[in-house]
Design a protein around this motif. Structure first.
Motif, PDB file in Angstrom:
ATOM      1  N   GLU A  85       0.836  -1.207   0.000  1.00 37.18           N
ATOM      2  CA  GLU A  85       0.000   0.000   0.000  1.00 37.18           C
ATOM      3  C   GLU A  85       0.865   1.250   0.000  1.00 37.18           C
ATOM      4  OE1 GLU A  85      -3.492   0.075   0.164  1.00 37.18           O
ATOM      5  OE2 GLU A  85      -3.341  -2.094  -0.123  1.00 37.18           O
ATOM      6  N   LYS A  86       0.433   2.268  -0.763  1.00 36.04           N
ATOM      7  CA  LYS A  86       1.104   3.565  -0.673  1.00 36.04           C
ATOM      8  C   LYS A  86       0.601   4.215   0.610  1.00 36.04           C
ATOM      9  CE  LYS A  86       1.162   6.376  -4.305  1.00 36.04           C
ATOM     10  NZ  LYS A  86       0.920   7.546  -5.181  1.00 36.04           N
ATOM     11  N   ILE A  87       1.530   4.556   1.508  1.00 37.38           N
ATOM     12  CA  ILE A  87       1.140   5.079   2.818  1.00 37.38           C
ATOM     13  C   ILE A  87       1.405   6.569   2.971  1.00 37.38           C
ATOM     14  CG2 ILE A  87       1.219   2.879   4.046  1.00 37.38           C
ATOM     15  CD1 ILE A  87       4.078   3.586   4.952  1.00 37.38           C
ATOM     16  N   ASP A  88       2.186   7.142   2.052  1.00 39.14           N
ATOM     17  CA  ASP A  88       2.473   8.581   2.134  1.00 39.14           C
ATOM     18  C   ASP A  88       3.154   9.033   0.854  1.00 39.14           C
ATOM     19  OD1 ASP A  88       2.446  11.083   3.466  1.00 39.14           O
ATOM     20  OD2 ASP A  88       3.081  10.122   5.333  1.00 39.14           O
ATOM     21  N   THR A  89       3.142  10.346   0.631  1.00 41.21           N
ATOM     22  CA  THR A  89       3.810  10.932  -0.535  1.00 41.21           C
ATOM     23  C   THR A  89       4.326  12.318  -0.171  1.00 41.21           C
ATOM     24  OG1 THR A  89       2.178   9.832  -1.952  1.00 41.21           O
ATOM     25  CG2 THR A  89       3.525  11.510  -2.980  1.00 41.21           C
ATOM     26  N   VAL A  90       5.516  12.633  -0.651  1.00 41.89           N
ATOM     27  CA  VAL A  90       6.056  13.994  -0.565  1.00 41.89           C
ATOM     28  C   VAL A  90       6.395  14.399  -1.993  1.00 41.89           C
ATOM     29  CG1 VAL A  90       7.958  15.449   0.267  1.00 41.89           C
ATOM     30  CG2 VAL A  90       7.012  13.667   1.756  1.00 41.89           C
ATOM     31  N   VAL A  91       5.785  15.495  -2.464  1.00 41.76           N
ATOM     32  CA  VAL A  91       6.054  15.979  -3.812  1.00 41.76           C
ATOM     33  C   VAL A  91       6.886  17.252  -3.704  1.00 41.76           C
ATOM     34  CG1 VAL A  91       5.048  16.827  -5.970  1.00 41.76           C
ATOM     35  CG2 VAL A  91       3.895  15.010  -4.681  1.00 41.76           C
ATOM     36  N   GLY A  92       7.987  17.287  -4.462  1.00 42.85           N
ATOM     37  CA  GLY A  92       8.851  18.456  -4.470  1.00 42.85           C
ATOM     38  C   GLY A  92      10.108  18.257  -3.640  1.00 42.85           C
ATOM     39  N   ALA A  93      11.058  19.157  -3.855  1.00 43.14           N
ATOM     40  CA  ALA A  93      12.361  19.087  -3.184  1.00 43.14           C
ATOM     41  C   ALA A  93      12.314  19.887  -1.889  1.00 43.14           C
ATOM     42  CB  ALA A  93      13.452  19.595  -4.120  1.00 43.14           C
ATOM     43  N   ASP A  94      11.618  19.365  -0.894  1.00 44.19           N
ATOM     44  CA  ASP A  94      11.469  20.027   0.404  1.00 44.19           C
ATOM     45  C   ASP A  94      12.151  19.158   1.465  1.00 44.19           C
ATOM     46  OD1 ASP A  94      10.612  20.967   2.893  1.00 44.19           O
ATOM     47  OD2 ASP A  94       8.611  21.482   2.157  1.00 44.19           O
ATOM     48  N   PRO A  95      13.439  19.448   1.772  1.00 48.34           N
ATOM     49  CA  PRO A  95      14.191  18.601   2.705  1.00 48.34           C
ATOM     50  C   PRO A  95      13.517  18.448   4.067  1.00 48.34           C
ATOM     51  CG  PRO A  95      15.664  20.162   1.638  1.00 48.34           C
ATOM     52  CD  PRO A  95      14.257  20.541   1.247  1.00 48.34           C
ATOM     53  N   GLY A  96      12.928  19.509   4.605  1.00 48.03           N
ATOM     54  CA  GLY A  96      12.276  19.450   5.912  1.00 48.03           C
ATOM     55  C   GLY A  96      11.077  18.511   5.898  1.00 48.03           C
ATOM     56  N   LYS A  97      10.251  18.636   4.864  1.00 49.88           N
ATOM     57  CA  LYS A  97       9.070  17.790   4.764  1.00 49.88           C
ATOM     58  C   LYS A  97       9.466  16.329   4.530  1.00 49.88           C
ATOM     59  CE  LYS A  97       4.525  17.606   2.693  1.00 49.88           C
ATOM     60  NZ  LYS A  97       3.651  17.994   1.611  1.00 49.88           N
ATOM     61  N   LEU A  98      10.499  16.114   3.711  1.00 49.80           N
ATOM     62  CA  LEU A  98      10.975  14.753   3.459  1.00 49.80           C
ATOM     63  C   LEU A  98      11.469  14.119   4.763  1.00 49.80           C
ATOM     64  CD1 LEU A  98      11.694  12.434   1.544  1.00 49.80           C
ATOM     65  CD2 LEU A  98      13.884  13.579   1.123  1.00 49.80           C
ATOM     66  N   GLN A  99      12.293  14.860   5.508  1.00 47.61           N
ATOM     67  CA  GLN A  99      12.836  14.339   6.767  1.00 47.61           C
ATOM     68  C   GLN A  99      11.721  14.042   7.771  1.00 47.61           C
ATOM     69  OE1 GLN A  99      16.359  13.770   8.009  1.00 47.61           O
ATOM     70  NE2 GLN A  99      14.899  12.590   9.178  1.00 47.61           N
ATOM     71  N   SER A 100      10.752  14.940   7.904  1.00 44.65           N
ATOM     72  CA  SER A 100       9.689  14.715   8.889  1.00 44.65           C
ATOM     73  C   SER A 100       8.799  13.540   8.483  1.00 44.65           C
ATOM     74  CB  SER A 100       8.867  15.988   9.117  1.00 44.65           C
ATOM     75  OG  SER A 100       8.138  16.327   7.969  1.00 44.65           O
ATOM     76  N   THR A 101       8.572  13.345   7.179  1.00 38.38           N
ATOM     77  CA  THR A 101       7.762  12.209   6.729  1.00 38.38           C
ATOM     78  C   THR A 101       8.511  10.904   6.958  1.00 38.38           C
ATOM     79  OG1 THR A 101       6.729  13.654   5.088  1.00 38.38           O
ATOM     80  CG2 THR A 101       6.396  11.294   4.817  1.00 38.38           C
ATOM     81  N   ILE A 102       9.810  10.883   6.660  1.00 34.33           N
ATOM     82  CA  ILE A 102      10.616   9.683   6.927  1.00 34.33           C
ATOM     83  C   ILE A 102      10.587   9.362   8.414  1.00 34.33           C
ATOM     84  CG2 ILE A 102      13.008   8.804   7.003  1.00 34.33           C
ATOM     85  CD1 ILE A 102      13.386  10.219   4.236  1.00 34.33           C
ATOM     86  N   SER A 103      10.664  10.378   9.255  1.00 31.62           N
ATOM     87  CA  SER A 103      10.678  10.176  10.701  1.00 31.62           C
ATOM     88  C   SER A 103       9.395   9.490  11.210  1.00 31.62           C
ATOM     89  CB  SER A 103      10.852  11.509  11.442  1.00 31.62           C
ATOM     90  OG  SER A 103      12.140  12.035  11.140  1.00 31.62           O
ATOM     91  N   LYS A 104       8.267   9.701  10.511  1.00 35.64           N
ATOM     92  CA  LYS A 104       7.004   9.054  10.916  1.00 35.64           C
ATOM     93  C   LYS A 104       7.095   7.531  10.822  1.00 35.64           C
ATOM     94  CE  LYS A 104       3.682  10.777   8.340  1.00 35.64           C
ATOM     95  NZ  LYS A 104       2.594  11.517   7.674  1.00 35.64           N
ATOM     96  N   TYR A 105       7.927   7.026   9.898  1.00 32.53           N
ATOM     97  CA  TYR A 105       8.008   5.586   9.652  1.00 32.53           C
ATOM     98  C   TYR A 105       9.301   4.956  10.171  1.00 32.53           C
ATOM     99  CZ  TYR A 105       4.166   7.056   6.833  1.00 32.53           C
ATOM    100  OH  TYR A 105       2.981   7.632   6.436  1.00 32.53           O
ATOM    101  N   ASP A 106      10.117   5.772  10.792  1.00 36.36           N
ATOM    102  CA  ASP A 106      11.423   5.358  11.302  1.00 36.36           C
ATOM    103  C   ASP A 106      11.272   4.865  12.740  1.00 36.36           C
ATOM    104  OD1 ASP A 106      14.006   5.319  12.300  1.00 36.36           O
ATOM    105  OD2 ASP A 106      14.313   7.463  12.125  1.00 36.36           O
ATOM    106  N   VAL A 107      10.305   3.952  12.966  1.00 40.20           N
ATOM    107  CA  VAL A 107      10.049   3.477  14.338  1.00 40.20           C
ATOM    108  C   VAL A 107      10.137   1.973  14.438  1.00 40.20           C
ATOM    109  CG1 VAL A 107       8.705   5.432  15.120  1.00 40.20           C
ATOM    110  CG2 VAL A 107       7.573   3.608  13.865  1.00 40.20           C
TER     111      VAL A 107
END
Length: 107
Positions: A85-107
């Motif tokens: 399943e696709k659980i999330d998407t980040v569109v665009g080169a936004d390092p802060g948003k990418l890092q925070s989205t990765i952090s949601k699944y880094d558990v």
């Protein structure tokens, strides 16, 4: 762990159907923002997050079938998958948003 380039639709399906979360960078050689965020994506993959999440990339021009299956319309797009399943998407080169989205699944 580093970033692995996905070379086929079969490899893509195998990766996304895992119970380990994965994030896939959909990029293009001609995309300026992709070149800007790629080293940041590589750097994040070398942190402890790389142990818990699979980091992959797909060249949208080389792997059109995968790009269409995911419905990528803009580059870069970072698509997150788990158990097929696709659980999330980040569109665009936004390092802060990418890092925070990765952090949601880094558990």
């Amino acid at each position: 762990m580093g970033v692995t380039e996905i070379q086929s639709l079969a490899q893509f399906k195998e990766i996304i159907n895992s119970d380990k979360p994965s994030v896939i960078d959909f990029w293009a050689t001609w995309c300026g923002p992709c070149k800007m965020i790629s080293p940041i994506f590589e750097k994040i993959s070398a942190t402890p997050a790389g142990e818990k999440i699979g980091f992959y990339k797909v060249d949208v021009d080389a792997q059109e079938e995968i790009t269409q299956e995911v419905g990528v319309k803009a580059m870069p797009t970072f698509a997150f998958f788990k158990n097929g399943e696709k659980i999330d998407t980040v569109v665009g080169a936004d390092p802060g948003k990418l890092q925070s989205t990765i952090s949601k699944y880094d558990v």
